[in-house]
Design a protein around this motif. Structure first.
Motif, short mmCIF file in Angstrom:
data_model
loop_
_atom_site.label_atom_id
_atom_site.label_comp_id
_atom_site.label_asym_id
_atom_site.label_seq_id
_atom_site.Cartn_x
_atom_site.Cartn_y
_atom_site.Cartn_z
N SER A 1 1.28 -1.30 -0.19
CA SER A 1 0.12 0.28 -0.14
C SER A 1 0.77 1.01 0.05
CB SER A 1 -0.53 -0.27 1.09
OG SER A 1 -0.60 0.27 2.26
N ILE A 2 2.05 1.37 0.67
CA ILE A 2 2.72 2.49 0.32
C ILE A 2 2.78 2.68 -0.49
CG2 ILE A 2 4.72 3.53 2.01
CD1 ILE A 2 4.24 2.00 4.54
N LEU B 1 2.00 0.97 -3.74
CA LEU B 1 0.88 1.73 -4.26
C LEU B 1 0.99 3.28 -4.31
CD1 LEU B 1 -1.62 -0.95 -4.75
CD2 LEU B 1 -0.64 -0.04 -6.52
N GLN B 2 0.41 3.67 -2.80
CA GLN B 2 0.72 5.01 -2.59
C GLN B 2 0.86 6.23 -3.24
OE1 GLN B 2 1.42 6.45 0.83
NE2 GLN B 2 -0.91 7.55 1.25
N TYR C 1 3.56 9.45 -7.05
CA TYR C 1 4.45 10.72 -7.10
C TYR C 1 5.77 11.01 -6.88
CZ TYR C 1 -0.17 11.24 -4.91
OH TYR C 1 -1.76 11.16 -5.15
N ALA D 1 -1.35 13.05 2.47
CA ALA D 1 -2.80 12.34 3.16
C ALA D 1 -2.36 12.46 5.31
CB ALA D 1 -2.65 10.94 3.04
N PHE E 1 -4.98 13.10 7.67
CA PHE E 1 -6.02 12.75 8.81
C PHE E 1 -5.31 11.35 9.89
CE2 PHE E 1 -7.30 13.72 5.09
CZ PHE E 1 -8.11 14.24 4.72
N PRO E 2 -4.23 10.42 9.75
CA PRO E 2 -4.21 9.44 10.97
C PRO E 2 -3.50 10.84 12.33
CG PRO E 2 -3.18 9.26 8.95
CD PRO E 2 -3.30 9.93 8.31
N ILE F 1 -6.06 0.92 -1.33
CA ILE F 1 -5.95 2.45 -1.15
C ILE F 1 -7.37 2.87 -1.33
CG2 ILE F 1 -5.65 3.67 -3.52
CD1 ILE F 1 -2.87 2.88 -2.24
N GLN G 1 -7.66 7.13 -3.79
CA GLN G 1 -6.68 7.54 -4.15
C GLN G 1 -6.88 6.46 -5.65
OE1 GLN G 1 -2.92 8.39 -3.81
NE2 GLN G 1 -3.75 9.55 -2.25
N THR H 1 -7.74 5.99 5.57
CA THR H 1 -7.69 7.74 5.08
C THR H 1 -7.33 7.21 3.52
OG1 THR H 1 -7.83 8.24 6.80
CG2 THR H 1 -7.47 10.13 5.29
N CYS H 2 -6.33 6.91 3.15
CA CYS H 2 -5.67 6.87 2.25
C CYS H 2 -4.86 5.66 1.85
CB CYS H 2 -4.14 8.12 2.29
SG CYS H 2 -3.77 8.56 1.06
N CYS H 3 -4.31 4.90 2.40
CA CYS H 3 -3.90 3.52 1.90
C CYS H 3 -3.93 2.03 3.44
CB CYS H 3 -2.70 3.66 1.75
SG CYS H 3 -0.88 4.26 2.46
#
Lengths: 381, 267
Positions: free
Chosen positions: A61-62, A64-65, A69, A316, A319-320, B37, B41, B189-191
């Motif tokens: 997930s990190i 992919l996210q 960028y 992002a 939010f956390p 995700i 996103q 929230t995001c991933c």
């Protein structure tokens, strides 16, 4: 006459090279990543364990996210590399003097990027002759003074103080870091191989060399479009559409080659950083630092460690941060200011251009400045 | 002079971009994005997959530099090439998996639950099951806070032991409720990297016979649907409790997580 389209930029030349280019210690990072991946994958032979699933979910997930960028940053960097005049940044920096360091922090809204992409942009700014303190200032402030980051920070907290103080903290810490480190010798800061490629750090020689390369490149393109070098002076017919588009096609190829080169070079450091961050998230429970929330110093410090370990994207991370309800405003701001400047994956990415000792000094300074900023806000609730 | 060999191909940008392109295409086309995700996103991932494919195609026309001499692949280069495969291998060999509670929390020592003890009665008991249960989510209930106190709700999640919830059980006890199990779902929230456990404690109904007596057997059995009454327990920090009326096995939802930026889909 050789007509390689890759002759203009070092990245393109390196990409087309058949010889093994100097690897700059990257192989050690790659070795650690390969061994780490084997350590995760080999136990699968004996069946799946929950920690493997958690690690895999975090890692994937990190990546992919964040990688998009990084790709965007490489694209911005490639476009700047091709189109930004070589003399523009050094002359602007010279005109502004020391004031240029905080001014560089304000470049962020012009070249917006989050922290994964900013390293590529920073490397290009250095190659274009922007001095190191100015680049540091931009690198640190860029992922914070980004309109999208400001917007998501407001969305997460619904309180204007958070984006405003985050921007202020980012600007102050970035500017001060640049100002404090402005006297450092370049060979202390940069890896030798990266320093060797910095034409901008050697203004006169660098500019002239680039200028000559540019002329040679343009001539080569023209000759290529015309069929032969000798044909150029005697060409009488108007150029065809293909001929007219050739320089544009050449530019696109230049940019794409730069994107490929930058993305692939950064991605090894990036992947290793993500690997470490995922391992820490897997094995360190999220509530580890929550008992420190009440302390004046321990609260911000605990949130800074959390930001470093989580390695979240600056677009992002608000939010956390908002979910850490037991922490005070200044501790949350320490999280929001430090995270985009320093986390595990960024630390590895900085190593693509800086020496370890410089990264250690620079990281320590950033930590001290962010903590000081957070403590200065201690009275706010 | 040999100008091209397999080493040239392996160190080419196309060979190194290939696992990245395959990784993004596999994640996007394989339908596993929702494990990693948040929906807002996911468009970025599709665009990235397309961009990487384009970048890879632009690298495929890579040709050896005229006049250059081919050299064998060094171990360092081979290692670097292998490193790019890590995300794809993890995706194919382990993923896609959703986050689970196991291993993520430090168990807090709890006093032993005395099963023979009748849980303390809660004020304002519902008159009977069969109420107009509202399909809800953890984020909604936490957001509503005291407003949701007493609301008949139906939620999807998973059951696990109290030891997975950190100090949640102790806080519930401090609020005068005897928790029996933890009911949770992950919120992102995001991933998945910013995933957080959204949890409620489940308590027995004070009216005997409302919930099946063996509902504890649903612990760690996968997805369940819980019908009950939401209670907002005031403690040092508030705790969400659900008085169990009915528990049943449920199909895993299409979206395993609840999302902070969008309404939580239940099914």
């Amino acid at each position: 006459m050789q007509t390689q389209r890759g002759a203009y930029h070092p990245a393109v030349s390196a990409e087309h090279s058949h010889s093994a280019a100097p690897r700059d210690g990257r192989w050690l990072v790659a070795l650690a990543l390969v061994l780490g991946s084997l350590a995760v994958l080999l136990p699968l032979l004996g069946g799946r364990a929950p920690w493997q699933e958690r690690f895999s979910a975090y890692f994937i997930s990190i990546v992919l996210q964040s990688a998009p960028y990084m790709l965007l940053g490489a694209l911005i960097a490639g476009t700047m590399e091709r189109f930004l005049p070589q003399s523009w940044l050094p002359s602007a920096a010279a005109r502004l003097g020391t004031a240029g360091i905080p001014a560089a922090a304000l470049l962020a809204p012009i070249f917006p990027s989050c922290e994964c992409g900013i390293v590529s942009v920073g490397r290009t700014l250095l190659r274009k002759g922007l001095p190191l303190p100015h680049t540091l200032s931009y690198l640190l402030a860029g992922p914070i003074l980004n309109p999208v980051v400001m917007l998501t920070t407001w969305l997460a907290f619904q309180d204007w103080r958070y984006p405003a103080l985050r921007a202020l903290g980012g600007f102050l810490v970035a500017s001060l870091t640049g100002l404090i480190l402005r006297r450092l010798p370049l060979d202390f800061a940069f890896r030798p191989q990266f320093l060797a490629g910095l034409n901008g750090a050697l203004p006169e020689a660098g500019r002239s060399r680039i200028h000559i390369r540019r002329i040679a490149y343009d001539a080569a393109l023209y000759a290529h479009a015309s069929g032969s070098a000798a044909a150029a002076p005697t060409l009488e017919l108007p150029p065809s559409l293909g001929q007219r588009l050739a320089p544009f096609g050449g530019s696109v190829r230049q940019v794409l080659a730069h994107v490929r080169s930058d993305f692939l070079e950064m991605s090894v450091y990036f992947l290793f950083g993500v690997f470490i961050a995922s391992a820490m998230k897997t094995f360190i429970p999220p509530s580890t630092f929550s008992h420190l929330a009440a302390g004046t110093v321990s609260g911000p410090l605990a949130m800074m460690v959390t930001a470093f370990v989580l390695s979240l994207c600056s677009e992002a991370d608000a939010f956390p941060a908002a979910s850490f309800t037991e922490f005070s405003l200044n501790a949350k701001l320490a999280f929001l200011v430090l995270g985009p400047m320093l986390d595990i994956k960024l630390l590895m990415m900085y190593r693509s251009m800086f020496r370890s000792r410089f990264v250690a000094a620079f990281a320590s300074l950033v930590v001290v400045l962010v903590l000081a900023f957070a403590l200065a806000l201690g009275g706010l609730r | 002079m040999k100008r091209f060999n397999a080493a040239c191909l392996l160190r080419s940008p196309a060979a190194r971009l290939a696992p990245w392109t395959a990784f993004y295409l596999a994640a996007a086309l394989g339908g596993s994005l929702h494990y990693y995700i948040a929906p807002w996103q996911q468009g970025v991932i599709w665009v990235s997959a397309a961009a990487l494919l384009l970048l890879w195609l632009s690298a495929v026309d890579w040709r050896p530099r005229p006049g250059a001499k081919a050299q064998p692949l060094r171990p360092a280069e081979a290692l670097e090439g292998l490193a790019h495969w890590a995300p794809l291998l993890l995706l194919l060999l382990i993923g896609p998996t959703e986050l689970s509670a196991a291993g993520g929390f430090t168990p807090t020592p709890l006093p032993e639950v005395k099963t023979e003890q009748t849980p303390p009665p809660l004020p304002e008991q519902p008159e009977a099951p069969g109420l107009p249960y509202r399909e809800s989510g953890f984020i909604e209930l936490y957001t509503l806070g005291p407003v949701a106190d007493g609301m008949p709700v139906r939620l999807l999640g998973r059951l696990t032991g109290l030891e997975q919830g950190g100090d949640l059980a102790a806080r519930a006890r401090a609020g005068g409720v005897e928790p029996r199990a933890l009911f949770y779902r992950f919120g992102i929230t995001c991933c998945a990297a910013d995933g957080q456990m959204l949890a409620a404690v489940l308590v027995d109904s004070p009216v005997p016979g409302w919930a099946q007596p063996d509902w504890y057997s649903f612990i760690d059995t996968g997805w369940v649907e819980v019908q009950g009454e939401a209670r907002y327990i005031e403690a040092d920090s508030p705790v969400l409790a659900i008085v169990v009326h009915q528990i049943s096995n449920a199909e895993p939802p299409d979206e395993p997580y609840e999302y902070s930026l969008s309404p939580a889909p239940l099914h």
